[in-house]
Design a protein around this motif. Structure first.
Motif, short mmCIF file in Angstrom:
data_model
loop_
_atom_site.label_atom_id
_atom_site.label_comp_id
_atom_site.label_asym_id
_atom_site.label_seq_id
_atom_site.Cartn_x
_atom_site.Cartn_y
_atom_site.Cartn_z
N PHE A 180 21.23 -6.97 -16.32
CA PHE A 180 20.00 -6.25 -16.05
C PHE A 180 18.79 -7.18 -16.14
N THR A 181 18.77 -8.04 -17.15
CA THR A 181 17.66 -8.97 -17.34
C THR A 181 17.56 -9.96 -16.19
N VAL A 182 18.68 -10.53 -15.77
CA VAL A 182 18.68 -11.49 -14.67
C VAL A 182 18.20 -10.83 -13.38
N ILE A 183 18.69 -9.64 -13.10
CA ILE A 183 18.28 -8.93 -11.88
C ILE A 183 16.80 -8.57 -11.93
N ALA A 184 16.30 -8.15 -13.09
CA ALA A 184 14.88 -7.80 -13.22
C ALA A 184 14.00 -9.03 -13.00
N PHE A 185 14.39 -10.18 -13.56
CA PHE A 185 13.62 -11.40 -13.35
C PHE A 185 13.66 -11.84 -11.89
N ALA A 186 14.81 -11.70 -11.25
CA ALA A 186 14.91 -12.08 -9.84
C ALA A 186 13.99 -11.21 -8.98
N GLN A 187 13.93 -9.92 -9.26
CA GLN A 187 13.04 -9.04 -8.51
C GLN A 187 11.57 -9.37 -8.77
N LEU A 188 11.24 -9.71 -10.01
CA LEU A 188 9.87 -10.09 -10.35
C LEU A 188 9.45 -11.37 -9.63
#
Length: 77
Positions: A50-58
């Protein structure tokens, strides 16, 4: 697992959080069951994903905004 001589075999996967158990019934059929042995590793993997995907979207949103600003500056708007 299915080639063992034991009547019951148990295997663990995904850092010990999931298990697969096979037993041989009296008729010779193989019964297989699976489940969660320890949910801690599953929660850690979910949290990291979840953290990796959230950072990628940001990062994608920031780069898209930066590109829009560069195009606007080049056009003189």
């Amino acid at each position: 697992m299915f080639s063992t001589d034991e009547a019951t075999a148990r295997a663990f996967g995904l850092f010990g959080s999931l298990y697969l158990t096979s037993t041989t019934s009296s008729t010779g059929a193989v019964d297989v069951s699976m489940g969660v042995a320890d949910p801690t590793a599953l929660l850690v993997i979910f949290g990291l994903s979840f953290t990796v995907i959230a950072f990628a979207q940001l990062i994608y949103a920031l780069l898209t905004q930066y590109r829009t600003d560069l195009i606007a500056a080049r056009a003189g708007v």
